[in-house]
Design an enzyme around this catalytic site. Structure first.
Site, mmCIF file in Angstrom:
data_model
loop_
_atom_site.group_PDB
_atom_site.id
_atom_site.type_symbol
_atom_site.label_atom_id
_atom_site.label_comp_id
_atom_site.label_asym_id
_atom_site.label_seq_id
_atom_site.Cartn_x
_atom_site.Cartn_y
_atom_site.Cartn_z
ATOM 1 N N ASP A 102 3.300 24.900 39.948
ATOM 2 C CA ASP A 102 1.909 24.442 39.939
ATOM 3 C C ASP A 102 1.419 24.364 41.386
ATOM 4 O O ASP A 102 1.121 25.389 41.994
ATOM 5 C CB ASP A 102 1.887 23.099 39.204
ATOM 6 C CG ASP A 102 0.508 22.571 38.904
ATOM 7 O OD1 ASP A 102 -0.348 23.335 38.444
ATOM 8 O OD2 ASP A 102 0.275 21.371 39.118
ATOM 9 N N VAL A 152 -0.823 22.027 30.503
ATOM 10 C CA VAL A 152 -0.194 22.540 29.285
ATOM 11 C C VAL A 152 1.035 21.719 28.906
ATOM 12 O O VAL A 152 1.651 21.076 29.766
ATOM 13 C CB VAL A 152 0.192 24.028 29.427
ATOM 14 C CG1 VAL A 152 -1.041 24.897 29.517
ATOM 15 C CG2 VAL A 152 1.108 24.259 30.628
HETATM 16 P P1 IMP Z 1 4.197 21.156 41.407
HETATM 17 O O1 IMP Z 1 5.063 20.355 42.326
HETATM 18 O O2 IMP Z 1 2.764 20.742 41.492
HETATM 19 O O3 IMP Z 1 4.380 22.652 41.520
HETATM 20 O O4 IMP Z 1 4.550 20.719 39.941
HETATM 21 C C1 IMP Z 1 5.690 21.057 39.354
HETATM 22 C C2 IMP Z 1 6.028 20.081 38.253
HETATM 23 O O5 IMP Z 1 4.890 19.388 37.736
HETATM 24 C C3 IMP Z 1 6.574 20.849 37.095
HETATM 25 O O6 IMP Z 1 7.973 20.957 37.210
HETATM 26 C C4 IMP Z 1 6.146 20.042 35.897
HETATM 27 O O7 IMP Z 1 7.121 19.067 35.608
HETATM 28 C C5 IMP Z 1 4.890 19.354 36.336
HETATM 29 N N1 IMP Z 1 3.702 20.074 35.852
HETATM 30 C C6 IMP Z 1 2.855 20.855 36.556
HETATM 31 N N2 IMP Z 1 1.879 21.369 35.792
HETATM 32 C C7 IMP Z 1 2.128 20.908 34.541
HETATM 33 C C8 IMP Z 1 1.462 21.109 33.271
HETATM 34 O O8 IMP Z 1 0.469 21.825 33.106
HETATM 35 N N3 IMP Z 1 2.028 20.463 32.219
HETATM 36 C C9 IMP Z 1 3.136 19.683 32.312
HETATM 37 N N4 IMP Z 1 3.783 19.486 33.480
HETATM 38 C C10 IMP Z 1 3.279 20.080 34.576
#
Ligand code: IMP
Ligand code: MG
Length: 178
Positions: A102, A152
């Site tokens: 994300d 999601v």
């Molecule tokens: P990042 O550090 O923002 O890349 O987020 C990564 C983590 O956030 C993922 O491993 C997920 O656990 C959580 N996450 C990010 N987007 C979503 C989503 O749309 N639904 C559920 N969990 C999410």
């Protein structure tokens, strides 16, 4: 639970087909080698379980627990890696297995953390990628699907620890998390 779903973005059939392709690609890329798969809990648990069964190479499977979200649908920007690494990484061919890329904050922290333990090679495999949301310049080496910029759930992904058991990836009705 199903009343909370807005749209199914990736069906069970589509996911299973794509995971087989990812497994085949990994089998080709690492032919003759053995692998260390590091799953990022908790979101990876279903993806890794399905992907691992398509990998025909000798394979060690370990887990790390990373959390940055708490009970919100917006990243806190801070990554916790619980317990550190209590297994050997040095000299191994490692693939980190994530549910979703994300902002990139979690994977950037995790990749740096694993890299410090001197693997022979280090790649990242994510089931979903939301490139529009990226805050840090990280890309996955293996991606299941590019995901629209929507929160999601399902197939391991949660909202407040719920919906992980849905066999597909879906968006939630906005009233659920507002
Ligand atoms: P990042 O550090 O923002 O890349 O987020 C990564 C983590 O956030 C993922 O491993 C997920 O656990 C959580 N996450 C990010 N987007 C979503 C989503 O749309 N639904 C559920 N969990 C999410
Ligand atoms: Mg996760």
């Amino acid at each position: 639970m199903k009343n909370d779903i807005k749209d199914i973005l990736f069906s069970e059939e589509v996911i299973q087909e794509r995971i087989k392709e990812l497994g085949d690609q990994i089998n080709r890329d690492y032919a003759g080698k053995s692998l260390l798969l590091i799953g990022v809990l908790k979101g990876c648990f279903i993806f890794l379980a399905d992907l691992a069964r398509h990998i025909e190479l000798e394979c060690e499977i370990r887990f790390l627990t990373a959390s940055s979200y708490g009970f919100s649908s917006v990243s806190s920007g801070k990554v916790n890696i619980d317990g550190g690494i209590d297994f050997d990484v040095k000299g191994k061919d490692v693939i980190i297995i994530e549910d979703i890329l994300d902002s990139g904050i979690t994977l950037t922290a995790l990749r740096a953390f694993v890299a410090k333990h001197k693997p022979a090679s280090l790649k990242v495999c994510t089931m979903l990628d939301k490139p529009e949301r990226r805050q840090l310049p990280i890309t996955a080496d293996y991606t299941g699907f590019e995901c629209p910029n929507e929160f999601v759930v399902g197939y391991g992904l949660d909202y407040a620890e719920r919906y992980r058991n849905l066999p597909y990836v879906a968006s939630l009705k906005p009233e659920i998390y507002s």
